[in-house]
Design a protein around this motif. Sequence first.
Motif, PDB file in Angstrom:
ATOM      1  N   TRP A  31     -33.723  55.412   2.283  1.00  0.00           N
ATOM      2  CA  TRP A  31     -33.702  55.774   3.706  1.00  0.00           C
ATOM      3  C   TRP A  31     -34.037  54.583   4.591  1.00  0.00           C
ATOM      4  O   TRP A  31     -33.387  54.348   5.614  1.00  0.00           O
ATOM      5  CB  TRP A  31     -34.694  56.913   3.943  1.00  0.00           C
ATOM      6  CG  TRP A  31     -34.848  57.315   5.374  1.00  0.00           C
ATOM      7  CD1 TRP A  31     -33.986  58.033   6.137  1.00  0.00           C
ATOM      8  CD2 TRP A  31     -35.970  57.009   6.224  1.00  0.00           C
ATOM      9  NE1 TRP A  31     -34.483  58.207   7.409  1.00  0.00           N
ATOM     10  CE2 TRP A  31     -35.707  57.590   7.485  1.00  0.00           C
ATOM     11  CE3 TRP A  31     -37.168  56.324   6.033  1.00  0.00           C
ATOM     12  CZ2 TRP A  31     -36.593  57.492   8.542  1.00  0.00           C
ATOM     13  CZ3 TRP A  31     -38.060  56.220   7.092  1.00  0.00           C
ATOM     14  CH2 TRP A  31     -37.766  56.800   8.339  1.00  0.00           C
ATOM     15  N   LEU A  42     -32.931  64.827   9.847  1.00  0.00           N
ATOM     16  CA  LEU A  42     -33.342  64.426   8.503  1.00  0.00           C
ATOM     17  C   LEU A  42     -34.233  63.183   8.547  1.00  0.00           C
ATOM     18  O   LEU A  42     -35.143  63.031   7.715  1.00  0.00           O
ATOM     19  CB  LEU A  42     -32.115  64.167   7.633  1.00  0.00           C
ATOM     20  CG  LEU A  42     -32.392  63.857   6.156  1.00  0.00           C
ATOM     21  CD1 LEU A  42     -33.146  64.993   5.489  1.00  0.00           C
ATOM     22  CD2 LEU A  42     -31.086  63.578   5.418  1.00  0.00           C
ATOM     23  N   THR A 251     -24.918  61.505   8.887  1.00  0.00           N
ATOM     24  CA  THR A 251     -25.815  62.637   8.665  1.00  0.00           C
ATOM     25  C   THR A 251     -27.047  62.259   7.858  1.00  0.00           C
ATOM     26  O   THR A 251     -28.036  62.984   7.851  1.00  0.00           O
ATOM     27  CB  THR A 251     -25.084  63.769   7.930  1.00  0.00           C
ATOM     28  OG1 THR A 251     -24.826  63.371   6.577  1.00  0.00           O
ATOM     29  CG2 THR A 251     -23.778  64.115   8.625  1.00  0.00           C
ATOM     30  N   ARG A 252     -26.977  61.166   7.127  1.00  0.00           N
ATOM     31  CA  ARG A 252     -28.054  60.654   6.279  1.00  0.00           C
ATOM     32  C   ARG A 252     -28.239  61.469   4.996  1.00  0.00           C
ATOM     33  O   ARG A 252     -29.131  61.187   4.203  1.00  0.00           O
ATOM     34  CB  ARG A 252     -29.379  60.576   7.039  1.00  0.00           C
ATOM     35  CG  ARG A 252     -30.029  59.225   6.938  1.00  0.00           C
ATOM     36  CD  ARG A 252     -29.462  58.243   7.920  1.00  0.00           C
ATOM     37  NE  ARG A 252     -29.948  58.494   9.272  1.00  0.00           N
ATOM     38  CZ  ARG A 252     -29.145  58.415  10.337  1.00  0.00           C
ATOM     39  NH1 ARG A 252     -27.881  58.106  10.212  1.00  0.00           N
ATOM     40  NH2 ARG A 252     -29.625  58.638  11.552  1.00  0.00           N
ATOM     41  N   TRP A 253     -27.400  62.456   4.746  1.00  0.00           N
ATOM     42  CA  TRP A 253     -27.533  63.215   3.504  1.00  0.00           C
ATOM     43  C   TRP A 253     -27.090  62.402   2.297  1.00  0.00           C
ATOM     44  O   TRP A 253     -27.451  62.704   1.159  1.00  0.00           O
ATOM     45  CB  TRP A 253     -26.754  64.525   3.596  1.00  0.00           C
ATOM     46  CG  TRP A 253     -27.506  65.563   4.369  1.00  0.00           C
ATOM     47  CD1 TRP A 253     -27.275  65.971   5.649  1.00  0.00           C
ATOM     48  CD2 TRP A 253     -28.646  66.296   3.911  1.00  0.00           C
ATOM     49  NE1 TRP A 253     -28.203  66.919   6.030  1.00  0.00           N
ATOM     50  CE2 TRP A 253     -29.055  67.135   4.979  1.00  0.00           C
ATOM     51  CE3 TRP A 253     -29.368  66.330   2.721  1.00  0.00           C
ATOM     52  CZ2 TRP A 253     -30.146  67.995   4.880  1.00  0.00           C
ATOM     53  CZ3 TRP A 253     -30.464  67.179   2.622  1.00  0.00           C
ATOM     54  CH2 TRP A 253     -30.841  68.000   3.693  1.00  0.00           C
ATOM     55  N   VAL A 256     -30.184  61.198   0.511  1.00  0.00           N
ATOM     56  CA  VAL A 256     -30.776  62.164  -0.412  1.00  0.00           C
ATOM     57  C   VAL A 256     -29.949  62.261  -1.694  1.00  0.00           C
ATOM     58  O   VAL A 256     -30.496  62.287  -2.805  1.00  0.00           O
ATOM     59  CB  VAL A 256     -30.900  63.541   0.262  1.00  0.00           C
ATOM     60  CG1 VAL A 256     -31.484  64.571  -0.703  1.00  0.00           C
ATOM     61  CG2 VAL A 256     -31.752  63.445   1.527  1.00  0.00           C
TER      62      VAL A 256
END
Length: 315
Positions: A31, A42, A251-253, A256
């Motif tokens: 991240w 997020l 989205t930054r997913w 993850v």
Amino acid sequence: MVVHLGPLTRIRELDALRGFAVGGIMLVNTWQHTERKPPVPLDWTIEALFQSRFYPIFSMLFGISFLLFLRGHSRWTLLSRLVWLFLVGKLQHLFYAGEVLTDYAFYGALVLLPASFLPGALPVLLLGGVVTAWALLPAVGGGVLLIPGLFLLGMGLWRLRPGRTLLLPGFATAAVASALLSVAWVLTDEWTVYSLAALAGAAAYSLGLLLVLGPRLSAVLEPLGKMALTNYVSGTAVIVLAKPLLDADPTRWAVVALAAVTIAAQILFSRWWLGRYRYGPLEWVWRCLTLFRLMPNRLESACDQNRPLPDPGVS
């Protein structure tokens, strides 16, 4: 954080804690090295619940591992170990500027070696508390300067070895403190408040894990922790290679997803590797360099997997 159990159980719990910290560091590092404009929900979740919560665990475990290694080796050997760790960090720095191995090696030599001469637990804990409080001052700025204090706190806790009966009240206290401090951080946006919330969160995560740790969860986390150096370095390489794809996901997913896939792959590889060898690849190289001799690594039989090592549980 340290459980008063027999030697073998105690070491296995430390391995599991180390594996937990390595997994969390993978998520946070992924991240941190991703373009985060514009911010999304997020980002706030990771910053509020995970950022700065795992390196304190790893740092305290480093202080504990220092004492474990000292049980069977001289301080000169420990210094050699830290020098080689520093050089490994310098090599990692060639492709990953955010490495912390050089800081760990430097502060290990600066504070842990001298502190190992202090008698008992209380002087080390007191010194660790003072150094940590100093690093939390706004004028100091924290960051890597929190590492030496956390090293000392880990060393002191291992010497003190609080009993298991303190796990539940310790977890409850740390969890409540983390929640309240997190609310205060949202209201004030003060860095010192955030750092205190993160340290309390790290304590809550550690004690909570020890409370729920059973054979199945331990079997997942232990291999990851036993090969912490290999998994940390390989994880940073994955982050560097995947950065263009991570930056392309607003989205930054993807952060993850990449962290989850990498951790899962590392768990599987670590289990496979440790079924055949005593030490992880980088752990073995580090050990050979430290001791200036070629160390046996391949397991001769399945029984060797459960045979105690000279300094078990140390990465």
